[in-house]
Design an enzyme around this catalytic site. Structure first.
Site, mmCIF file in Angstrom:
data_model
loop_
_atom_site.group_PDB
_atom_site.id
_atom_site.type_symbol
_atom_site.label_atom_id
_atom_site.label_comp_id
_atom_site.label_asym_id
_atom_site.label_seq_id
_atom_site.Cartn_x
_atom_site.Cartn_y
_atom_site.Cartn_z
ATOM 1 N N LYS A 22 -17.693 2.399 -21.624
ATOM 2 C CA LYS A 22 -16.738 3.464 -21.308
ATOM 3 C C LYS A 22 -16.874 4.614 -22.309
ATOM 4 O O LYS A 22 -16.971 5.784 -21.911
ATOM 5 C CB LYS A 22 -15.314 2.913 -21.377
ATOM 6 C CG LYS A 22 -14.221 3.998 -21.404
ATOM 7 C CD LYS A 22 -12.831 3.434 -21.427
ATOM 8 C CE LYS A 22 -12.337 3.142 -22.813
ATOM 9 N NZ LYS A 22 -11.805 4.302 -23.549
ATOM 10 N N ASN A 23 -16.903 4.278 -23.605
ATOM 11 C CA ASN A 23 -16.833 5.332 -24.620
ATOM 12 C C ASN A 23 -18.147 6.074 -24.806
ATOM 13 O O ASN A 23 -18.183 7.116 -25.450
ATOM 14 C CB ASN A 23 -16.315 4.762 -25.943
ATOM 15 C CG ASN A 23 -14.853 4.386 -25.828
ATOM 16 O OD1 ASN A 23 -14.195 4.749 -24.855
ATOM 17 N ND2 ASN A 23 -14.358 3.648 -26.797
ATOM 18 N N CYS A 116 0.107 9.386 -27.922
ATOM 19 C CA CYS A 116 -0.738 8.238 -27.580
ATOM 20 C C CYS A 116 0.146 7.033 -27.903
ATOM 21 O O CYS A 116 1.119 7.142 -28.617
ATOM 22 C CB CYS A 116 -1.987 8.295 -28.463
ATOM 23 S SG CYS A 116 -2.968 6.796 -28.385
ATOM 24 N N ARG A 121 -3.094 11.030 -33.610
ATOM 25 C CA ARG A 121 -4.537 11.118 -33.402
ATOM 26 C C ARG A 121 -4.902 12.602 -33.378
ATOM 27 O O ARG A 121 -5.067 13.210 -32.357
ATOM 28 C CB ARG A 121 -4.934 10.394 -32.115
ATOM 29 C CG ARG A 121 -4.684 8.889 -32.181
ATOM 30 C CD ARG A 121 -5.084 8.171 -30.932
ATOM 31 N NE ARG A 121 -6.532 8.128 -30.751
ATOM 32 C CZ ARG A 121 -7.119 7.649 -29.661
ATOM 33 N NH1 ARG A 121 -6.370 7.231 -28.647
ATOM 34 N NH2 ARG A 121 -8.428 7.632 -29.542
ATOM 35 N N ASP A 304 -11.173 -1.182 -31.884
ATOM 36 C CA ASP A 304 -10.907 -1.481 -30.470
ATOM 37 C C ASP A 304 -10.951 -2.973 -30.174
ATOM 38 O O ASP A 304 -10.691 -3.389 -29.042
ATOM 39 C CB ASP A 304 -11.910 -0.759 -29.564
ATOM 40 C CG ASP A 304 -11.724 0.735 -29.610
ATOM 41 O OD1 ASP A 304 -12.618 1.460 -29.144
ATOM 42 O OD2 ASP A 304 -10.690 1.179 -30.134
ATOM 43 N N ARG A 396 -8.288 1.157 -17.058
ATOM 44 C CA ARG A 396 -8.932 2.332 -17.673
ATOM 45 C C ARG A 396 -10.269 1.951 -18.287
ATOM 46 O O ARG A 396 -11.191 2.754 -18.316
ATOM 47 C CB ARG A 396 -8.046 2.905 -18.786
ATOM 48 C CG ARG A 396 -6.740 3.485 -18.321
ATOM 49 C CD ARG A 396 -6.035 4.199 -19.440
ATOM 50 N NE ARG A 396 -6.923 5.183 -20.068
ATOM 51 C CZ ARG A 396 -6.535 6.011 -21.037
ATOM 52 N NH1 ARG A 396 -5.300 5.965 -21.495
ATOM 53 N NH2 ARG A 396 -7.368 6.875 -21.557
#
Ligand code: EPZ
Length: 420
Positions: A22-23, A116, A121, A304, A396
């Site tokens: 994803k990232n 968030c 952030r 994460d 997501r």
């Protein structure tokens, strides 16, 4: 809002294929705007965040098609330069359009991300970096407004290693006039993948994979085909699913060295790890040893994965401390894990976890993507039924997670949840 209903206690075993990262994808998609024409991104995961980025880029005039994990991005007709609040508030990674827009089109209007589930952030490093490249960039009405002629090279030192700021500055610098040096650059594999895509497009980047990047700006870039790297966080999450259920799981389509911080901690906890070409296998021990973890920048243990590790340690045979040196308050999962019977005490940016013999199923609430993953992991081992609410968070960042878990023997189903 959908929920997952999990019957705990099943020992997971079998093989799953890990999806694309994803990232990496969320940086690669805007990067395609740096050239005119059609780029192809293979191994793109089918995720909500990819859909969100797709709809944002389409508002800017990109033509995008997604079929069978192949993303086709045609940037010939880009004629919009704004990322409105409606998009950015749904997904902070929308800020990745800033670098390509200012680098190729000389203009950008990008909403500040806003809140968030944990934070703050900030995006100061993005702004300072783009400013050093010669843009007139300022904040107005909750937006980043940037204008530039041709950007020029600069020496940029990031006080804090930032994945997003490294990505944005690298993308903008690719078309600048002259040389840009980024010191204390992020070394995450997703940034290395972005550098790989930019190089395939004709960019000249040295130092990829290190914390010092040197970018020789070029006059134009061309479209490219690229295969997105596997998602190391999805992979780590599934390894922990095997470990927490006392199971035996094999992952295919992974880059084992991207997970070395995670696999070494799993071995310390007593798991047997076997590395193959593009594969990783885990056999869990009868009881898990407590192992402390401090989340840090790559190649350290990923932030994460911090919530997922906390779930694992909640059923270990002793006390472990999980510290997050990146986000000091990324612990929204802790009160929910406590509802499942975990014994966790928060002390500043650390969770002190006293392992318990058994977790007991309950209704728990997802607050953010990785917290959701930690609750699913705990539900897999908790006795009885666990309901994880608001699973749109998990959609997501995990492609068909319940189907992959079912294929490993988990009893998990997606059901319509209560409206809140
Ligand atoms: C990326 O976010 C990831 N998101 C995050 O993953 C991940 O948690 C994070 O990197 C850290 O690894 C994507 O790649 C889309 P940062 P990013 O800039 O780029 C501070 C997930 O679950 N900072 O590396 O926003 C910041 O406060 C998501 O997939 C500044 O001070 O993270 C933090 O303490 C969640 N100023 C540290 O740097 C800035 O301008 C690292 O943030 C930018 C960041």
């Amino acid at each position: 809002m959908d929920k997952f209903v999990i019957q705990g206690g099943r020992r997971l075993s079998g093989t799953i294929s890990v999806s694309g990262a994803k990232n990496a994808t969320l940086a690669l998609m805007p990067a395609a705007m740096l050239s005119s024409g059609t780029s192809l991104l293979h191994n793109t995961p089918a995720l909500r965040d990819v859909t969100t980025m797709t709809s944002l880029l389409r508002t800017m005039g990109m033509r995008i098609d997604f079929r069978d994990n192949l993303l086709t991005l045609d940037s010939a007709a880009v004629n919009g330069y704004e990322a409105p609040y409606e998009h950015v508030k749904k997904m902070r990674a929308s800020i990745y359009v800033l670098g390509p827009l200012i680098g190729r089109y000389g203009r950008a209007k990008v909403s500040l991300p806003g809140g968030c589930a944990w934070g703050p952030r900030p995006v100061n490093l993005h702004i300072e970096g783009i400013r050093k490249l010669g843009a007139d960039i300022r904040l107005e009405g909750g937006y980043i407004i940037a204008k530039a002629g041709r950007l020029h090279g600069a020496r940029i030192h990031f006080d804090v290693s930032s994945v997003g700021a490294t990505g944005n500055v690298m993308m903008a610098a690719a078309l600048a006039k002259g040389t840009t040096v980024i010191e204390n650059a992020a070394m995450e594999p997703e940034i290395t993948a972005l550098a790989g895509f930019l190089i395939a497009m004709g960019a000249r980047i040295d130092g990829s994979g290190t914390n010092r990047l040197e970018i020789q700006g070029v006059d134009a870039l061309h479209p490219a085909d690229f295969i997105t790297i596997p998602d190391r966080i999805e992979a780590g999450t599934f390894l922990i699913a095997g470990a927490i259920t006392g199971g035996n799981v094999r992952l295919e389509h992974v880059v084992p060295e991207h997970l070395s911080a995670i696999t070494s901690k799993l071995e310390a906890a007593g798991c047997a790890i076997r590395v193959g070409p593009g594969s990783l296998s885990l056999t869990a021990p009868p009881t898990l040893r407590p192992v402390d973890v401090t989340a840090a920048v790559y190649p350290g243990f990923p932030t994460d994965m911090q919530a997922q590790w906390t779930s694992l340690m909640s059923v270990a045979s002793g006390t472990a401390v999980v510290t997050d040196s990146i986000y000091f308050d990324r612990f929204k999962h802790v009160p929910e894990l406590t509802r499942l019977g975990a014994d966790i005490e928060l002390k500043e940016n650390s969770a002190v976890i006293r392992g318990v013999a058994r977790l007991a199923g309950a209704k728990v609430m997802s607050t953010d993507l990785r917290a959701s993953a930690s609750l699913i992991l705990a539900g897999l081992v908790a006795s009885g039924t666990t309901e994880v609410l608001r699973v749109y968070h998990i959609d997501r960042g995990y492609e068909a997670i319940e189907k992959k878990l079912q294929s490993l023997g988990a009893e998990i189903s997606r059901e319509a949840g209560e409206e809140f």
